[in-house]
Motif scaffolding. Sequence first.
Motif, PDB file in Angstrom:
ATOM      1  N   THR A  89      41.599  34.697  41.262  1.00  0.00           N
ATOM      2  CA  THR A  89      42.003  34.732  42.670  1.00  0.00           C
ATOM      3  C   THR A  89      41.604  36.071  43.257  1.00  0.00           C
ATOM      4  N   SER A  90      40.814  36.035  44.325  1.00  0.00           N
ATOM      5  CA  SER A  90      40.335  37.262  44.945  1.00  0.00           C
ATOM      6  C   SER A  90      41.056  37.513  46.267  1.00  0.00           C
ATOM      7  N   ILE A  91      41.452  38.762  46.472  1.00  0.00           N
ATOM      8  CA  ILE A  91      42.013  39.166  47.760  1.00  0.00           C
ATOM      9  C   ILE A  91      41.239  40.384  48.242  1.00  0.00           C
ATOM     10  N   GLY A  92      41.251  40.604  49.532  1.00  0.00           N
ATOM     11  CA  GLY A  92      40.585  41.765  50.099  1.00  0.00           C
ATOM     12  C   GLY A  92      41.583  42.695  50.746  1.00  0.00           C
ATOM     13  N   VAL A  93      41.369  43.988  50.621  1.00  0.00           N
ATOM     14  CA  VAL A  93      42.190  44.978  51.320  1.00  0.00           C
ATOM     15  C   VAL A  93      41.223  45.923  52.027  1.00  0.00           C
TER      16      VAL A  93
ATOM     17  N   ASP B  78      36.102  48.737  38.322  1.00  0.00           N
ATOM     18  CA  ASP B  78      37.306  49.429  37.849  1.00  0.00           C
ATOM     19  C   ASP B  78      38.445  48.433  37.667  1.00  0.00           C
ATOM     20  N   ALA B  79      39.259  48.657  36.644  1.00  0.00           N
ATOM     21  CA  ALA B  79      40.510  47.913  36.502  1.00  0.00           C
ATOM     22  C   ALA B  79      41.587  48.695  37.251  1.00  0.00           C
ATOM     23  N   ILE B  80      42.409  47.990  37.994  1.00  0.00           N
ATOM     24  CA  ILE B  80      43.442  48.654  38.775  1.00  0.00           C
ATOM     25  C   ILE B  80      44.756  47.899  38.628  1.00  0.00           C
ATOM     26  N   GLN B  81      45.839  48.644  38.596  1.00  0.00           N
ATOM     27  CA  GLN B  81      47.167  48.049  38.489  1.00  0.00           C
ATOM     28  C   GLN B  81      47.809  47.989  39.868  1.00  0.00           C
ATOM     29  N   VAL B  82      48.639  46.988  40.084  1.00  0.00           N
ATOM     30  CA  VAL B  82      49.337  46.887  41.359  1.00  0.00           C
ATOM     31  C   VAL B  82      50.146  48.160  41.591  1.00  0.00           C
ATOM     32  N   GLY B  83      50.053  48.710  42.785  1.00  0.00           N
ATOM     33  CA  GLY B  83      50.769  49.931  43.110  1.00  0.00           C
ATOM     34  C   GLY B  83      50.002  51.204  42.833  1.00  0.00           C
TER      35      GLY B  83
ATOM     36  N   ILE C  58      39.673  42.653  45.141  1.00  0.00           N
ATOM     37  CA  ILE C  58      40.315  42.680  43.825  1.00  0.00           C
ATOM     38  C   ILE C  58      40.429  41.264  43.298  1.00  0.00           C
ATOM     39  N   ASP C  59      39.939  41.052  42.085  1.00  0.00           N
ATOM     40  CA  ASP C  59      40.031  39.733  41.450  1.00  0.00           C
ATOM     41  C   ASP C  59      41.118  39.767  40.384  1.00  0.00           C
ATOM     42  N   ALA C  60      42.061  38.835  40.504  1.00  0.00           N
ATOM     43  CA  ALA C  60      43.148  38.723  39.531  1.00  0.00           C
ATOM     44  C   ALA C  60      43.155  37.316  38.967  1.00  0.00           C
TER      45      ALA C  60
ATOM     46  N   GLY D 295      44.152  43.925  39.037  1.00  0.00           N
ATOM     47  CA  GLY D 295      43.001  43.123  38.643  1.00  0.00           C
ATOM     48  C   GLY D 295      41.758  43.980  38.488  1.00  0.00           C
ATOM     49  N   ILE D 296      40.612  43.362  38.687  1.00  0.00           N
ATOM     50  CA  ILE D 296      39.325  44.049  38.597  1.00  0.00           C
ATOM     51  C   ILE D 296      38.732  44.173  39.996  1.00  0.00           C
ATOM     52  N   ILE D 297      38.285  45.365  40.341  1.00  0.00           N
ATOM     53  CA  ILE D 297      37.643  45.568  41.641  1.00  0.00           C
ATOM     54  C   ILE D 297      36.212  45.056  41.557  1.00  0.00           C
ATOM     55  N   THR D 298      35.925  44.003  42.311  1.00  0.00           N
ATOM     56  CA  THR D 298      34.595  43.389  42.256  1.00  0.00           C
ATOM     57  C   THR D 298      33.669  43.876  43.362  1.00  0.00           C
ATOM     58  N   LYS D 299      34.237  44.501  44.388  1.00  0.00           N
ATOM     59  CA  LYS D 299      33.390  45.016  45.471  1.00  0.00           C
ATOM     60  C   LYS D 299      34.093  46.126  46.221  1.00  0.00           C
ATOM     61  N   VAL D 300      33.325  47.156  46.575  1.00  0.00           N
ATOM     62  CA  VAL D 300      33.761  48.215  47.477  1.00  0.00           C
ATOM     63  C   VAL D 300      32.678  48.345  48.535  1.00  0.00           C
ATOM     64  N   ALA D 301      33.031  48.126  49.792  1.00  0.00           N
ATOM     65  CA  ALA D 301      32.021  48.091  50.857  1.00  0.00           C
ATOM     66  C   ALA D 301      32.478  48.917  52.057  1.00  0.00           C
ATOM     67  N   TYR D 302      31.692  49.935  52.385  1.00  0.00           N
ATOM     68  CA  TYR D 302      31.985  50.796  53.534  1.00  0.00           C
ATOM     69  C   TYR D 302      31.106  50.402  54.716  1.00  0.00           C
ATOM     70  N   LYS D 303      31.689  50.418  55.920  1.00  0.00           N
ATOM     71  CA  LYS D 303      30.923  50.102  57.124  1.00  0.00           C
ATOM     72  C   LYS D 303      31.301  51.088  58.227  1.00  0.00           C
ATOM     73  N   PRO D 304      30.336  51.838  58.756  1.00  0.00           N
ATOM     74  CA  PRO D 304      30.632  52.749  59.868  1.00  0.00           C
ATOM     75  C   PRO D 304      30.954  51.961  61.130  1.00  0.00           C
TER      76      PRO D 304
END
Length: 233
Positions: free
Chosen positions: A152-156, A175-180, A147-149, A116-125
Amino acid sequence: MTIIDSIKASMVPIHREGWPFIAIAAVTSVVLGYFADPLFWIGLIITAWVCYFFRDPPRVTPVGKGLVISPADGTVSAVGPAVPPPELGLSDTPLLRVSVFMNVFNCHVNRAPLGGIITKVAYKPGKFLNAELDKASEDNERNGVVIDADGTSIGVVQIAGLVARRIVCWSNENDAIQVGDRFGLIRFGSRLDVYLPVGTPVQVAVGQTAIAGETVLADLVATEAPTSTYREG
């Protein structure tokens, strides 16, 4: 096929993130060996382990609409409701969380659980507690990817562990990302949490071994879970 081709085919690729560590271990082995032969052999064993740790074997990812694939090699350590990290913006109420714990002998290259499309990247110390502890999801250093597909959004979430001291994420927002696809790596022991919509049928059980890019964790379009696979942890 020649002998050289056979040797190349049998070798597991090493991720580029590992080469500096391998070089340091190898040089240290030579230096220590100058002073005492036993130290050289100990260093050589450590160098071999570093090579093994940073291995990046190819994987065959299942193809199917709605399939959520394990982002990490390791053991399924928890399956059940949990509130996702607030910085992800997914929900302030519990979602379904599937956790995969990686020990220092697992391959640590992380792969996208869904395309899907990565809608957020969030780093936390944060802290560096044992990644097997449930409180590690809240207290430890972490990096979350949403990742939004198709709506439907899921978080990893990559979570640092007791030994881990460096989370690496190569993906960026939009970024667009493929499963795997490879999206990151955690150095030396850690955990991955996957947050799914409530009611998603889970395909794994606590204690099961998961393989990054291959093991199906859940099915977003299935109507019910397989018999005897869902366990809360």
